[in-house]
Design an enzyme around this catalytic site. Structure first.
Site, PDB file in Angstrom:
ATOM      1  N   LYS A   1      48.261  35.270   1.674  1.00 47.96           N
ATOM      2  CA  LYS A   1      49.650  35.738   1.490  1.00 47.96           C
ATOM      3  C   LYS A   1      50.316  36.108   2.816  1.00 47.96           C
ATOM      4  O   LYS A   1      51.502  35.845   3.011  1.00 47.96           O
ATOM      5  CB  LYS A   1      49.682  36.934   0.534  1.00 47.96           C
ATOM      6  CG  LYS A   1      49.334  36.564  -0.906  1.00 47.96           C
ATOM      7  CD  LYS A   1      49.420  37.765  -1.834  1.00 47.96           C
ATOM      8  CE  LYS A   1      48.861  37.410  -3.201  1.00 47.96           C
ATOM      9  NZ  LYS A   1      48.883  38.534  -4.143  1.00 47.96           N
TER      10      LYS A   1
ATOM     11  N   ASP B   1      55.006  39.486  -6.741  1.00 49.30           N
ATOM     12  CA  ASP B   1      54.059  40.560  -7.112  1.00 49.30           C
ATOM     13  C   ASP B   1      54.811  41.878  -7.284  1.00 49.30           C
ATOM     14  O   ASP B   1      54.407  42.733  -8.086  1.00 49.30           O
ATOM     15  CB  ASP B   1      53.000  40.765  -6.015  1.00 49.30           C
ATOM     16  CG  ASP B   1      51.925  39.694  -6.038  1.00 49.30           C
ATOM     17  OD1 ASP B   1      51.730  39.065  -7.099  1.00 49.30           O
ATOM     18  OD2 ASP B   1      51.278  39.483  -4.991  1.00 49.30           O
TER      19      ASP B   1
HETATM   20  P1  NAP Z   1      43.228  42.709   0.120  1.00 51.94           P
HETATM   21  O1  NAP Z   1      44.457  42.405   0.897  1.00 51.94           O
HETATM   22  O2  NAP Z   1      41.927  42.067   0.487  1.00 51.94           O
HETATM   23  O3  NAP Z   1      43.040  44.316   0.146  1.00 51.94           O
HETATM   24  C1  NAP Z   1      42.004  44.946  -0.575  1.00 51.94           C
HETATM   25  C2  NAP Z   1      42.038  46.448  -0.313  1.00 51.94           C
HETATM   26  O4  NAP Z   1      40.949  47.015  -1.054  1.00 51.94           O
HETATM   27  C3  NAP Z   1      41.796  46.831   1.158  1.00 51.94           C
HETATM   28  O5  NAP Z   1      42.436  48.062   1.397  1.00 51.94           O
HETATM   29  C4  NAP Z   1      40.286  46.997   1.184  1.00 51.94           C
HETATM   30  O6  NAP Z   1      39.826  47.843   2.210  1.00 51.94           O
HETATM   31  C5  NAP Z   1      40.040  47.660  -0.144  1.00 51.94           C
HETATM   32  N1  NAP Z   1      38.682  47.474  -0.628  1.00 51.94           N
HETATM   33  C6  NAP Z   1      38.050  46.295  -0.857  1.00 51.94           C
HETATM   34  N2  NAP Z   1      36.800  46.526  -1.346  1.00 51.94           N
HETATM   35  C7  NAP Z   1      36.656  47.878  -1.391  1.00 51.94           C
HETATM   36  C8  NAP Z   1      35.612  48.739  -1.772  1.00 51.94           C
HETATM   37  N3  NAP Z   1      34.451  48.262  -2.225  1.00 51.94           N
HETATM   38  N4  NAP Z   1      35.789  50.081  -1.667  1.00 51.94           N
HETATM   39  C9  NAP Z   1      36.978  50.585  -1.229  1.00 51.94           C
HETATM   40  N5  NAP Z   1      38.029  49.818  -0.841  1.00 51.94           N
HETATM   41  C10 NAP Z   1      37.862  48.480  -0.936  1.00 51.94           C
HETATM   42  O7  NAP Z   1      43.422  42.360  -1.430  1.00 51.94           O
HETATM   43  P2  NAP Z   1      44.768  42.525  -2.269  1.00 51.94           P
HETATM   44  O8  NAP Z   1      45.553  41.270  -2.207  1.00 51.94           O
HETATM   45  O9  NAP Z   1      45.398  43.797  -1.869  1.00 51.94           O
HETATM   46  O10 NAP Z   1      44.198  42.612  -3.755  1.00 51.94           O
HETATM   47  C11 NAP Z   1      43.548  43.777  -4.223  1.00 51.94           C
HETATM   48  C12 NAP Z   1      43.217  43.617  -5.707  1.00 51.94           C
HETATM   49  O11 NAP Z   1      44.423  43.527  -6.445  1.00 51.94           O
HETATM   50  C13 NAP Z   1      42.434  42.329  -6.005  1.00 51.94           C
HETATM   51  O12 NAP Z   1      41.452  42.612  -6.960  1.00 51.94           O
HETATM   52  C14 NAP Z   1      43.471  41.402  -6.588  1.00 51.94           C
HETATM   53  O13 NAP Z   1      42.910  40.493  -7.529  1.00 51.94           O
HETATM   54  C15 NAP Z   1      44.388  42.399  -7.292  1.00 51.94           C
HETATM   55  N6  NAP Z   1      45.730  41.853  -7.438  1.00 51.94           N
HETATM   56  C16 NAP Z   1      46.179  41.659  -8.692  1.00 51.94           C
HETATM   57  C17 NAP Z   1      47.444  41.141  -8.896  1.00 51.94           C
HETATM   58  C18 NAP Z   1      47.913  40.956 -10.294  1.00 51.94           C
HETATM   59  O14 NAP Z   1      48.864  40.183 -10.511  1.00 51.94           O
HETATM   60  N7  NAP Z   1      47.333  41.632 -11.262  1.00 51.94           N
HETATM   61  C19 NAP Z   1      48.256  40.804  -7.804  1.00 51.94           C
HETATM   62  C20 NAP Z   1      47.761  41.024  -6.518  1.00 51.94           C
HETATM   63  C21 NAP Z   1      46.487  41.545  -6.356  1.00 51.94           C
HETATM   64  P3  NAP Z   1      39.559  47.277   3.704  1.00 51.94           P
HETATM   65  O15 NAP Z   1      40.908  47.095   4.309  1.00 51.94           O
HETATM   66  O16 NAP Z   1      38.738  48.347   4.297  1.00 51.94           O
HETATM   67  O17 NAP Z   1      38.808  45.987   3.514  1.00 51.94           O
END
Ligand code: NAP
Length: 274
Positions: A69, A106
């Protein structure tokens, strides 16, 4: 945006095979009699630039998911105000002038999920766990809620601080999950915690009384966090509705007409049960 149909409709991600977007987008395409098939394309980060060049030449449109993204946002020549604020693109197309153009649906998807879980926007205190792309969409949405505050906790303090600094009027950095949760009226999981196992982003007994619970993660049968929060008396929903609504908003960007959300919801529900 041109009124001609896109040459192709794709989802760019890595990995991408688990995505349910093709299921409900293809249901909406069939319903609207649009002769396109929405394809999931697994694109490694090092192949993204070449893939985008090819897609622009094909006048493709589509969606973008993890981890592309940010990179697609930077590659776009034109972006919506919302995508510019979130610094992320999840929906793209090629405009009349041949320019790669992007939006972030989103944010609208998160707002729709907030409606479904009965969030009172004015004066909301939102605790957000996680500071990646989804958290940026949450900040972009909450910034427009009158008088709302967002308390952001992420495990990487540098990444959280960088995100908080982009929204100084709305976002406060929390030093711990407990700090973020104090007095929160809405609690959001914007990490992948709970996607593949039953881990909880924060313990359910630490949620403030009456707080609405929004898990951006979705999985068949809902996440354990959502199930337990509901059992403890909270209004709680997982990310299914957000997924659906961001997809419906994207469909409208590509085709200038609303998607049949009922057909999309049924297709998603059937696929989630499998
Ligand atoms: P991202 O950019 O990779 O960010 C993930 C965030 O979660 C980062 O802050 C990361 O920390 C943290 N994190 C990852 N694993 C962790 C753990 N085990 N313990 C604590 N913190 C953790 O991903 P994203 O795009 O934000 O997406 C996050 C989630 O939202 C995903 O599961 C995605 O599928 C979901 N999502 C859903 C929708 C929907 O339409 N429902 C839309 C967008 C996203 P670090 O920076 O330290 O790695």
């Amino acid at each position: 945006m041109t009124d001609a149909l896109p040459g192709r409709l794709v989802l760019l991600g890595h990995p991408v095979s688990h995505s349910l977007s093709p299921v409900f987008q293809n249901a909406a395409l069939r319903r609207a009699d649009i002769a396109l098939v929405y394809e999931a394309l697994d694109v490694a980060p090092e192949a993204l630039d070449d893939t985008l060049a090819r897609l622009v030449a094909q006048r493709a449109a589509g969606n973008v998911t993890i981890p592309h993204k940010d990179a697609v946002f930077r590659a776009c020549q034109v972006t919506s105000a919302v995508a510019a604020r979130a610094e992320a693109v999840n929906t793209f197309w090629v405009d009349d002038l041949g320019r790669l153009s992007g939006d972030n649906t989103d944010v609208a998807g998160f707002d729709a999920l907030a409606d479904h879980v009965g969030v009172e926007r004015a004066g909301a205190i939102v605790a957000c766990i996680g500071s990646g792309g989804a958290a940026a969409a949450v900040c972009t949405a909450v910034e427009r809620w009158p008088g709302a505050t967002l308390r952001l906790y992420g495990r990487s303090s540098g990444r959280s601080a960088a995100l908080a600094n982009r929204f100084p009027a709305t976002v406060q950095l929390a030093g711990s999950p407990a700090d973020a949760l104090r007095g929160a009226t809405t609690v959001v999981n914007a990490t992948p915690i709970g996607m593949r196992d039953d881990a909880l982003p924060v313990p359910v007994d630490e949620l403030p009384r009456d707080a609405r619970v929004m898990d951006l993660v979705y999985r068949p049968g809902e996440t354990r966090w959502v199930r337990e929060a509901r059992r403890a008396g909270h209004l709680a929903l997982d990310g299914c509705e957000m997924l659906l609504q961001q997809g419906a908003a994207a469909f409208e960007r590509w085709f200038h007409r609303p998607a049949d959300i009922v057909v999309m919801r049924e297709a998603l529900a059937r696929a989630s049960r499998r």
